[in-house]
Design an enzyme around this catalytic site. Sequence first.
Site, PDB file in Angstrom:
ATOM      1  N   ALA A  11       0.815  -1.210   0.000  1.00  0.00           N
ATOM      2  CA  ALA A  11       0.000   0.000   0.000  1.00  0.00           C
ATOM      3  C   ALA A  11       0.853   1.267   0.000  1.00  0.00           C
ATOM      4  CB  ALA A  11      -0.932   0.000   1.207  1.00  0.00           C
ATOM      5  N   CYS A  12       2.152   1.131   0.135  1.00  0.00           N
ATOM      6  CA  CYS A  12       3.079   2.269   0.230  1.00  0.00           C
ATOM      7  C   CYS A  12       3.769   2.499  -1.112  1.00  0.00           C
ATOM      8  CB  CYS A  12       4.116   1.972   1.319  1.00  0.00           C
ATOM      9  SG  CYS A  12       5.466   3.163   1.388  1.00  0.00           S
ATOM     10  N   GLY A  13       3.631   3.701  -1.653  1.00  0.00           N
ATOM     11  CA  GLY A  13       4.247   4.033  -2.936  1.00  0.00           C
ATOM     12  C   GLY A  13       5.762   3.920  -2.912  1.00  0.00           C
ATOM     13  N   ARG A  16       6.589   0.265  -3.043  1.00  0.00           N
ATOM     14  CA  ARG A  16       6.353  -0.277  -4.400  1.00  0.00           C
ATOM     15  C   ARG A  16       7.452   0.163  -5.357  1.00  0.00           C
ATOM     16  NH1 ARG A  16       1.136   1.536  -3.292  1.00  0.00           N
ATOM     17  NH2 ARG A  16       1.394   3.235  -4.803  1.00  0.00           N
TER      18      ARG A  16
END
Length: 142
Positions: A11-13, A16
Amino acid sequence: MSQITIYHNPACGTSRNTLALIRHAGLEPVVIEYLQTPPSLERLRELVAAVGVGVRGLLREKGTPFAELGLADPKWSDEQLLGFITQHPILLNRPVVLTPLGAKLCRPSEEVLELLPVGPLQPFTKSDGEQVVDTGLRRKPG
């Protein structure tokens, strides 16, 4: 190829982008989604030692119960803070990457480049459109 491990939150850019950079290098890391498989207290101690930023350096404030738990108060010992992370894994800042060249909290995501055993890489475009250019500088093994 030697093992690379990423403590990842999909969920963390930043997490990712870090994972994408590792894969852009042609490497496939061991991906530990630490919210689903939280590290043990002993493993947290190992991560803190490997990264070298102290327990507070691995605490995440944004989007976590940090404030509600009063963790900014200096009264909490490192062991107590580690206990909070084991109870609330979202408190672990991410992504943490371990490679044969070392360990690091990779914020921003391009911090991972100095840990990769290959390079320099072709330019990489992060999800927000920012381009990352690899200078080829790497940590020395050991």
